[in-house]
Design an enzyme around this catalytic site. Sequence first.
Site, PDB file in Angstrom:
ATOM      1  N   ASP A 184       0.820  -1.216   0.000  1.00 52.19           N
ATOM      2  CA  ASP A 184       0.000   0.000   0.000  1.00 52.19           C
ATOM      3  C   ASP A 184       0.854   1.266   0.000  1.00 52.19           C
ATOM      4  O   ASP A 184       2.034   1.231   0.339  1.00 52.19           O
ATOM      5  CB  ASP A 184      -0.912   0.009   1.245  1.00 52.19           C
ATOM      6  N   GLU A 185       0.221   2.354  -0.399  1.00 55.63           N
ATOM      7  CA  GLU A 185       0.758   3.706  -0.243  1.00 55.63           C
ATOM      8  C   GLU A 185       2.218   3.858  -0.662  1.00 55.63           C
ATOM      9  O   GLU A 185       3.040   4.341   0.106  1.00 55.63           O
ATOM     10  CB  GLU A 185       0.625   4.158   1.230  1.00 55.63           C
ATOM     11  N   VAL A 186       2.548   3.453  -1.878  1.00 56.85           N
ATOM     12  CA  VAL A 186       3.922   3.635  -2.344  1.00 56.85           C
ATOM     13  C   VAL A 186       4.067   5.051  -2.907  1.00 56.85           C
ATOM     14  O   VAL A 186       3.325   5.460  -3.793  1.00 56.85           O
ATOM     15  CB  VAL A 186       4.283   2.589  -3.415  1.00 56.85           C
TER      16      VAL A 186
END
Length: 527
Positions: free
Chosen positions: A321-323
Site C-alpha cells: 500500500d501507499e507507495v
Amino acid sequence: MAPPLAASAALLLCLGSAAAVWPQPQHLSQGSASGGCCLSASRFRFAYAEGSAVAPGCDVLDEAFRRYWELLFPAAGRRDRGNDRSEDSPCDVLNVKVTKPGCSGFPSLDSSEIYQLTLSEKEMLLTADTVWGALRGLETFSQLAWEDDVGTHYVNKTDVVDFPRFPHRGLLLDTSRHYLPLKAIVKMLDAMAYNKFNVFHWHIVDDQSFPFESTVFPELSQKGAYNPFTHVYTPMDVKRVLDHARLRGIRVIPEFDTPGHTQSWGPGVPGLLTPCYAGSKPSGSYGPVNPILNTTYTFMSALFAEISAVFPDFYIHLGGDEVDFSCWKSNPDIQTFMHQMGFGQDYTKLESFYIQRLLDIVSAYGKGYVVWQEVFDNAVKVKPDTIIHVWKQNSGRYPNETAWVTKAGYRAVLSAPWYLNWISYGQDWLEIYEVEPLAFKGSAEQKALVIGGEACMWGEYVDATNLSPRLWPRASAVAERLWSNKTVRNRLDAYARLADFRCTLLRRGIRAEPLFTGYCDHEFDGV
Ligand SMILES: *[C@@H]1O[C@H](CO)[C@@H](O)[C@H](O)[C@H]1NC(C)=O
Ligand SMILES: *[C@@H]1O[C@H](CO)[C@@H](O)[C@H](O)[C@H]1NC(C)=O
Ligand SMILES: *[C@@H]1O[C@H](CO)[C@@H](O)[C@H](O)[C@H]1NC(C)=O
Ligand SMILES: *[C@@H]1O[C@H](CO)[C@@H](O)[C@H](O)[C@H]1NC(C)=O
C-alpha cells in the site's frame, strides 16, 4: 451518524439478561425458566465425552477447560476445582465431544467452527467438528452461566447451534508505530477469543521501527528497532504469541509491508532502499525498496524464507500500500530502468514489476498471500487464490472496491469501515456495528468471495496505555457483524448485550471503555 441511544436502553440491563451472548449465536433457544442447572465450584468440571475423537492430553482443550473453569468461578480457589465427585449429577459435567480427530495442528481459513450446546438438568453436552469449534462453544457456555446476588452460579436450559457467518474475523495490531509489550499482545489475544475473533493480523514492522528479530538478518532489528534489546520480538516471543493464539483458535498472519513503509529496514540492509536525488545528486534520504537491483530480490528471498518458516499460517500479508513515487522519480538509475523496460512515466508499472517478483518468491515457498487493495488497483498479476484487503474508505464508496475485487474473481477481506484507531465523541460503535459487508452490487458468487473482515488498530497514537479501551468494546461490534446472522442488527438489543458483555470483559481483566452511562456489578479496579 446514528443518534446516541437513550438511557432507557441501559435499564434493560438490570432486568437480568442471563442469556446475553456476544456475538449473538445463529440459533439459541431457552425454554421456560425451569430446567436449568446450578453449577457448583466444588463439583463442576469439563470432560471429554465418551466417543469423542479427541481425548485427554489434547493441549487445546485441556488448557481451555482450565481457563474456562477459572472464568466461571473467579472467586473460587483452585483446590475447589471440580474435585468433589460424591454426588455426581448431569449438572456437574459439561461433556465435550469433538467428532473429527486432530488437536496438534494450527487453525486455518478452512477450519470448521460449528458447535452445538445442549444444556439441561438431564445432560450438558457440547459437540463440535473440531477443537476450534469446541473453543467457540466453551466461550458461549461461559457467557451463558450467570451468578445471582448470593453468588450461586446457574446455567438455564438452553439449546445452541452456532457457526460463524464469515471464516476470516480479524484484528490488526500495529507494533511498529509504537512497540507493544508481549504482555499487551497476549492480553488482546485473550480478548479476541472472548469475541470469537480468529485472525491476529500482526502488522509487525513499518517505517518507524523494525522490532522483528530475524535470525538471518539480525541487523534489521539491531539497527531498525526503537531499542534493539528492549523493543524487539525475539524468536521466543514470536513463538509465545503463536502458541497463545493457537490455544485460542486464532491464526497469526504476519505482515511485512513492502516496497513502501520500509524506512526502518534501511539501516540494517545497505542498498535496499532507493537513494532519492535532489537535482543531479543524492539528497541523502531514501525512498521505497529499490526495485531495479537483483540484490533486492536475493535479500527478499532469504528474508521471506525465514518468515515462511517462522509463521505457520498458509497466508502472509505482503502489504503493497501507499507507495510514494517521488523518490523513484528523482533517481536517474530508476529513470533509465523505466525507459529500458518501456514503462514510460507510469510508476505503477514499476511497482507492479516489484510486487510481481515478490509474489513469485513467496509462492515458491508454498505460501498464499494477502495484499492491500492497491496491488489489485494497479493491475498486478496475482495468483487466483490471492486475498485482497479492502481498506480505502473512499468517502463511503468502498463497496465499489469490494464489487470490483470479487468481480475479478478474487477473495476480499474488508477493513475500510473498521479503522478503530479513529475515534470521536459519542457511540461510534453503532456505525461500526451497522456495516453490512455484502452491501454492494454483485452476484451471489461475488458475495461468496467476501471471506470476512478485520478491525484495524493503527499505532500512531496508540500504545499499551490506551490500546485496550480504544479497542474494546468497539471491536466487539465488528466481531458480531462478522460472526452473527446478518439479520442481527437490532440496536436496543445489541446495546443491552454489548453493555453486559463489556462488564464481562471487565470482570475478566480487559480494560474496555463504557458505551454510555451505567455501571457494572464488578467494576474495573486496576489502576
Ligand atoms: C433463567 O432461569 C431463572 C430461574 O432459574 C429465571 O429467573 C430467569 O428468568 C431465566 N433466564 C432466562 C433468560 O430465561
Ligand atoms: C540481474 O538478473 C538478471 C536475471 O537473472 C540478469 O539477466 C541480469 O544480468 C542481472 N543484473 C545484474 C546487474 O547482475
Ligand atoms: C459506486 O458507488 C456509487 C455510490 O455508492 C454507486 O452509485 C455506483 O453505482 C457504484 N459503482 C459501481 C460500479 O458499483
Ligand atoms: C439468518 O436469519 C434468517 C432470518 O431469521 C434466516 O432465514 C436465515 O436462514 C438465517 N441464516 C442462517 C445462515 O442461519
